[in-house]
Design an enzyme around this catalytic site. Structure first.
Site, PDB file in Angstrom:
ATOM      1  N   LYS A 125      12.130 -27.655   4.890  1.00  0.00           N
ATOM      2  CA  LYS A 125      13.382 -27.849   5.624  1.00  0.00           C
ATOM      3  C   LYS A 125      14.101 -29.107   5.144  1.00  0.00           C
ATOM      4  CE  LYS A 125      11.896 -25.437   9.824  1.00  0.00           C
ATOM      5  NZ  LYS A 125      12.960 -24.421   9.827  1.00  0.00           N
TER       6      LYS A 125
ATOM      7  N   ASP B  32       3.608 -24.447   3.663  1.00  0.00           N
ATOM      8  CA  ASP B  32       3.969 -24.731   5.051  1.00  0.00           C
ATOM      9  C   ASP B  32       5.486 -24.823   5.054  1.00  0.00           C
ATOM     10  OD1 ASP B  32       4.630 -25.769   7.517  1.00  0.00           O
ATOM     11  OD2 ASP B  32       2.900 -27.081   7.635  1.00  0.00           O
ATOM     12  N   HIS B  33       6.152 -23.784   5.569  1.00  0.00           N
ATOM     13  CA  HIS B  33       7.604 -23.711   5.406  1.00  0.00           C
ATOM     14  C   HIS B  33       8.332 -24.868   6.083  1.00  0.00           C
ATOM     15  CE1 HIS B  33       7.304 -21.652   9.353  1.00  0.00           C
ATOM     16  NE2 HIS B  33       8.515 -22.111   9.549  1.00  0.00           N
TER      17      HIS B  33
ATOM     18  N   ASP C 273      -2.494 -22.144  15.049  1.00  0.00           N
ATOM     19  CA  ASP C 273      -1.283 -21.560  14.484  1.00  0.00           C
ATOM     20  C   ASP C 273      -0.220 -22.606  14.176  1.00  0.00           C
ATOM     21  OD1 ASP C 273       0.186 -19.129  13.764  1.00  0.00           O
ATOM     22  OD2 ASP C 273       1.468 -19.599  15.475  1.00  0.00           O
TER      23      ASP C 273
ATOM     24  N   HIS D 169       1.634 -27.217  10.831  1.00  0.00           N
ATOM     25  CA  HIS D 169       2.997 -27.717  10.966  1.00  0.00           C
ATOM     26  C   HIS D 169       3.062 -29.121  11.565  1.00  0.00           C
ATOM     27  CE1 HIS D 169       4.240 -23.873   9.721  1.00  0.00           C
ATOM     28  NE2 HIS D 169       4.381 -23.289  10.877  1.00  0.00           N
TER      29      HIS D 169
ATOM     30  N   ARG E  35       0.814  -1.212   0.000  1.00  0.00           N
ATOM     31  CA  ARG E  35       0.000   0.000   0.000  1.00  0.00           C
ATOM     32  C   ARG E  35       0.854   1.271   0.000  1.00  0.00           C
ATOM     33  NH1 ARG E  35      -3.888   0.423   5.061  1.00  0.00           N
ATOM     34  NH2 ARG E  35      -1.819   0.405   6.027  1.00  0.00           N
TER      35      ARG E  35
END
Length: 490
Positions: free
Chosen positions: A182, A177-178, A235, A240, A51
């Site tokens: 890995k 999903d990081h 969360d 995860h 923005r």
């Protein structure tokens, strides 16, 4: 050892939330790391969208600072090449203005890969996708990446998926999903399916139980407003921890093709034993941190950081989970995650069963069951606890020692961040490490009854002091089964 890579095809990566925290800490540094090794082709562009009314040069200065702050070693020439790729567009998604400028940036490049990365509040997923469709910015070679959380429950997740699915086809949607990016998580697949040693033992006949821990030392800090509407179950557990559980528990896929892998993960989610109200009370623990100490000194409690006198939001969750299939019958999975815990730690522990019979005399010492510990962070690696003879003359004395492979020591190469792999996979169109729609909704189907029962509880989450391993009830959860959590103290 030199990192190997293939140069990407031309692409336009459009990052919504380009001035946000994720872009600063993760996305821009991850993209920069692909520059020195030649993975970003000459015709690759990065278009930041936010923005703020910034010029290209002003944003490049912001990106320069992000890379220099979060990358250990910066090559000035590579950084100049990287910054030259970056352009900036001001779009106000809330006011639905500025889209014409983005249209102009992308005009004439409909034949290259066009990747939209939505590093924004989930409330904007739908409006952004709808606007992209209305302004004819979605091509056959477009993709969109969305960050978690995807919805706050099964119903809202379905609505988000419906909105995005009305603009993008399922093969164009990348739910990130990081944790799945890995190296150690991917090595879990290699350990299981590229070694004859482990797969024959990977079942209820040989494994006693599995632990999955994702522990943080940080509190909610600047995310307090968001976090109080989410909590640790939404969360962390819904995405995860359940994704890690799926990779541990899945059957061997037919191949590494994206849908072959994701089909097997979906089967695990569908095999999770549903939580009745009684099971929620017996097999889950929710906690909330209070003031205490960490490595940096005294820290505030959750309510202090939130600026309120009360909240029923959990900052810690422990759960005992059962998978109802032949491979995992009667093998409990213990999940644990929380903020302000004793150390920053993410790991999967495979606890094998005790030896059925010992041939050694009692004075040889206790024979500990074998244990495989897969460390995601910090110091990613794999450790196997085995029994050996204690060196030296004299009688047979047994001793437990680790066979340790820390990746940073085993390979003379920089350990890439998860986002580096996932962003490039998204640009290439490889969905293997991303969640499919039915996976997301199946995970919510299992989580929703827990949320529903918790919402009716009158008691607050159990308090725990910052810098500890959570409420004592989480210790009781596993110890009543005659087991203990695997911590650094054990």
């Amino acid at each position: 050892m030199t990192e190997r890579s293939a140069q990407s095809d031309p692409f336009d990566l459009v990052v919504f939330g380009g001035t946000g925290d994720l872009a600063h800490r993760k996305l821009l540094p991850a993209l920069y790391h692909r520059e020195p090794i030649g993975q970003l082709g000459e015709d690759a562009r990065i278009i930041a969208v936010s923005r703020r009314p910034l010029s290209d040069e002003e944003y490049r200065e912001w990106a320069h600072n992000a890379v220099c702050e979060h990358v250990a070693e910066v090559d000035p020439k590579a950084l100049d090449r990287f910054l030259a790729r970056i352009q900036y567009v001001s779009v106000d998604v809330a006011q639905n203005t500025g889209w014409e400028a983005l249209e102009q940036k992308l005009a004439g490049r409909e034949d290259v890969t066009r990747a939209f990365y939505l590093s924004v509040s989930p409330d904007f997923f739908g409006p952004i996708c709808s606007a992209l469709g209305e302004h004819n910015l979605v091509t056959d070679r477009s993709r969109v990446t969305i960050e978690k959380p995807i919805g706050k429950n099964g119903k809202s997740a379905h609505e988000v998926n419906e909105t995005i699915g009305s603009v993008f086809k399922e093969h164009q949607i990348f739910r990130i999903d990081h944790y799945l990016g890995k190296e150690t998580v991917q090595n879990l697949m290699a350990l299981r399916f590229a070694n004859v040693l482990f797969e024959p033992l990977w079942n209820a006949a040989h494994i006693d139980h599995v632990q999955i821990t994702v522990a943080e030392t940080l509190g909610v800090e600047s995310r307090a407003g968001y976090y109080d509407t989410a909590g640790a179950l939404r969360d962390m557990v819904q995405n995860h921890l359940l994704q890690l559980l799926c990779l541990v528990a899945m059957e061997p896929p037919e191949s590494m093709a994206p849908d072959s892998v994701r089909d097997e993960k979906l089967k695990v989610l569908k095999a999770l034993r549903p939580m009745s109200a009684e099971m929620v009370e017996r097999n889950t623990v929710r906690g909330q941190y209070r003031a205490g100490a960490s490595s940096g000194g005294a820290v505030k409690g959750y309510l202090d950081e939130l600026g309120r006198n009360d909240s029923t939001t959990e900052t810690f969750v422990a759960a005992k989970v059962d998978i109802e299939n032949w491979r995992w019958a009667n093998v409990p999975f213990y999940l644990r995650t929380g903020k302000r815990l004793a150390s920053r730690l993410s790991e999967i522990t495979i606890q094998f069963k005790d030896l059925p019979h010992s041939i050694f005399l009692p004075d040889a010492g206790r024979i500990a069951a074998n244990k495989l510990v897969i460390r995601l962070q910090p110091d990613e690696g794999v450790k196997m606890q085995v029994m050996i003879k204690d060196p030296g003359p004299g009688s047979m004395r047994l001793r437990e020692v680790p066979l340790d492979m820390t990746f940073a020591e085993a390979f003379n190469v920089r350990h890439p961040d998860a986002y580096e792999r996932l962003i490039m996979d998204m640009i290439r169109g490889n969905q293997t490490l991303f969640m499919r729609r039915d996976e997301v909704e199946a995970a919510w189907f299992w989580i929703d009854p827990i949320l529903e029962h918790w919402s009716h509880l009158k008691e607050a989450p159990k308090p725990y002091t910052s810098g500890t391993w959570g409420p004592s009830a989480s210790i009781a959860l596993i110890e009543r089964d005659g087991r203990t959590w695997h911590d650094e103290t054990h």
